[in-house]
Design an enzyme around this catalytic site. Structure first.
Site, short mmCIF file in Angstrom:
data_model
loop_
_atom_site.label_atom_id
_atom_site.label_comp_id
_atom_site.label_asym_id
_atom_site.label_seq_id
_atom_site.Cartn_x
_atom_site.Cartn_y
_atom_site.Cartn_z
N ASP A 42 67.89 -9.58 138.79
CA ASP A 42 67.94 -9.24 137.38
C ASP A 42 69.13 -8.30 137.16
OD1 ASP A 42 65.40 -10.40 137.74
OD2 ASP A 42 64.58 -9.29 136.04
N LYS A 51 67.59 -12.67 129.62
CA LYS A 51 66.47 -11.74 129.53
C LYS A 51 66.78 -10.71 128.46
CE LYS A 51 64.26 -8.25 132.51
NZ LYS A 51 64.12 -7.74 133.87
N LYS A 58 63.48 -14.91 129.63
CA LYS A 58 62.52 -13.87 130.02
C LYS A 58 62.55 -12.74 129.00
CE LYS A 58 61.53 -10.42 133.59
NZ LYS A 58 61.84 -9.91 134.92
#
Lengths: 295, 293
Positions: free
Chosen positions: A132, A195, A231
């Site tokens: 991430d 995300k 996400k």
């Protein structure tokens, strides 16, 4: 692609459309499978300075067996800082639950590119299945889109086989137009996921912003034929909201996105609320947080 | 000149410091002696109750941590504000319970005095009910009271307005948050009391008032795992049995006050909604000080 020409966003339309997803009525069997699906899409996360190996082990146990009495699936992944990846990897061995690691000077991203690449490689070598990363919001706001694009591409390369989630930190980007631009940059630069947030600032995932990003994924798919994942992270803490997100996902991207391969919830509190709702469906009685483990 | 059309009040629920309609969209009628509709009342659903528990849970710790002095001030403030709405309340009580005005006036006065009474107890009940206990070992052993947490309650149809005041004050004086289901016979006065509570510095979620039917909500109130106690102020045996059965699941405290039993002026009303916590504190030899502990 010229990122100066990404589509403009109709903000009011976006908000109204997002609100429509909240009006779908999901009951009984559909609700039950929705709750289980949402649970299987969670990236159970702990990103605190005070994280210890034991805490991560405990979280991994919960990730594999969210509840010992209920018949529920494991969550999708456990998300930790790079230094705790090997602990999580060991604890999750053979379970099918992925290990995700934040990298690139999370959460601010204010560091040298070389260090960011090194940090990513370190996390991957420790065993991370997913990375991430955060984009350089400062550079993005300065209009240095190529810098941001190149950096994502560089990190993607450093990831090797690991899947890359690109955190836009939408709360810092300002307008929906900017968020759309950042989404396009992340998708075209090779991000496997886009995300919303780090969870470290107050404005985290919202439905309109997530819808905007899902639409960017849809447009990317129409243009390139490649599927990319999404996400939303932070602020999604109850089952009802999670179900709204699933409705939004289904109505924007379709059935083939309805799995944890293509959609994740970045959340820690959501898991317990889903479990409480599942237990309620089983027992008929509303549940209390007192009877579910905190981590 | 046209006759003025009176603006009628919509009676709603009081949940989390807000006046909201029932999520179910259902209503029932309250009629006067002659069968005329006095008001349409919200018929609360299990989801209204669930939402109340969520806000009550959220508010509970902060309310318990308020100083006893502050809780007393707030109860006193309710009494002050009620004084100003006396005649309105008496009219509503006489309409909903078909009472004569004089009797209704008395009930309102009693209710005001009840809030005042419990305001005085907030910083005293600990002293009365706590104890230092004699134990046969080297321990300093003491027991103190702690709020049970989220208390829900069902009031039977024979309760009066003063009893509602007593229930609310006893529960919140001891640091609990409360969700109370009032019968149709108390609905108008209860929702007007909610308005008074709302502007008396009671934090949102500390008092939540629902109107509706006991038969429909009993099971959910007694079975809810996040409710720490259920108080039934009424006389139906079946209700008592049902509460006992369903409270088992999370060892919910079940408290029963028969209608006739006057709990309106008693510190034991606070005590019933408290948990006793006993501490064993190791000490050195105590004989030297000729202590009696």
């Amino acid at each position: 692609m010229d990122f100066k020409n990404t589509p403009n966003i109709d903000q009011q339309g976006l908000i109204e459309r997002a609100n429509r997803f909240k009006s779908r009525s999901i009951k009984k069997e559909a609700k039950l499978s929705g709750l289980k699906l949402a649970l299987s899409m969670i990236d159970l996360t702990t990103l605190e300075g005070k994280d210890t190996k034991e805490k991560v082990k405990q979280l991994c146990m919960k990730a594999v067996h969210p509840d010992l009495e209920l018949n529920v699936p494991s969550v999708a992944a456990v998300c930790v800082y790079p230094s705790l990846v090997s602990t999580a990897k060991k604890a999750l061995k053979g379970s099918g639950v992925k290990v995700a690691s934040v990298a690139t000077a999370f959460p601010s991203g204010q560091s040298d590119q070389k260090l960011k690449v090194e940090e990513t490689k370190y996390a991957v070598n420790e065993g991370a299945d997913e990375i991430d990363m955060v984009i350089s919001r400062g550079k993005f706001l300065e209009g240095e889109y190529n810098y941001v694009f190149d950096e994502i591409a560089m990190i993607k390369e450093a990831c090797g086989k690991a899947r890359l989630k690109v955190i836009l930190e939408t709360g810092e980007l300002g307008t929906p137009d900017q968020i759309r631009k950042a989404s396009d940059i992340a998708l075209y630069a090779g991000g496997d996921f886009i995300k919303t947030s780090t969870g470290k600032i107050s404005q985290a995932a919202t439905m309109p912003i997530s819808l905007l990003m899902l639409e960017a994924i849809r447009d990317f798919y129409y243009k390139t034929g490649e599927m990319r994942a999404m996400k939303p992270a932070g602020g999604i803490s109850d089952a009802k909201t999670a179900l709204h997100y699933l409705v939004m996902l289904n109505e924007t991207l379709g059935d083939q996105w309805m799995s944890n391969q293509w959609f994740r919830f970045g959340a820690s509190r959501l898991a317990n609320d889903l479990l409480m709702q599942l237990k309620k469906q089983q027992s008929g009685f509303y549940q209390s947080a007192d009877y579910f483990s905190k981590d | 000149m046209n006759k003025r059309v009176e603006v009628l009040k919509t009676y709603k629920l009081y949940i989390g410091g807000k006046f909201s309609r029932t999520e179910s969209g259902r209503y029932f009628k309250l009629e006067d002696k002659k069968g005329h509709t006095v008001a349409n009342l919200c018929q609360s659903s299990r989801k209204d109750f669930r939402n109340s528990v969520v806000v009550a849970r959220k508010a509970q710790i902060a309310w318990e941590e308020r100083s006893a002095y502050n809780k007393g001030q707030i109860l006193y403030r309710i009494a002050e504000n009620l004084e100003g709405r006396k005649s309105e309340l008496a009219d509503l009580i006489s309409a909903e319970r078909k009472l004569d005005k004089k009797k209704a006036d008395e009930e309102v006065n009693d209710a005001i005095d009840t809030f005042l009474y419990f305001a005085g107890w907030t910083d005293k009940y600990q002293a009365i009910f706590s104890s230092v206990n004699p134990v046969a070992s080297s321990h300093f052993n003491f027991s103190i009271l702690e709020a049970l947490g989220v208390v829900s309650s069902i009031m039977g149809p024979d309760n009066n307005f003063q009893q509602l005041a007593a229930l609310i004050s006893a529960a919140i004086a001891g640091g609990n948050t409360l969700i109370t289901l009032v019968p149709a016979e108390l609905s108008l006065s209860a929702m007007t009391l909610a308005e008074v509570i709302h502007h008396s510095d009671v934090p949102a979620g500390v008092v939540n008032i629902l109107t509706g039917f006991e038969d429909e909500l009993l099971e959910h109130m007694a079975g809810h795992m996040d409710v720490n106690a259920l108080l039934y102020w009424g006389d139906k045996k079946e209700t008592v049995i049902k509460i006992r059965e369903l409270s088992e699941s999370n060892l919910k405290r079940s408290v029963f006050w028969p209608t006739e039993k006057n709990r309106a002026r008693s510190p034991y009303s606070i005590y019933d909604l408290q948990e006793i916590k006993t501490t064993w504190h190791p000490i050195e030899q105590i004989g030297g000080a000729t202590s009696a502990y």
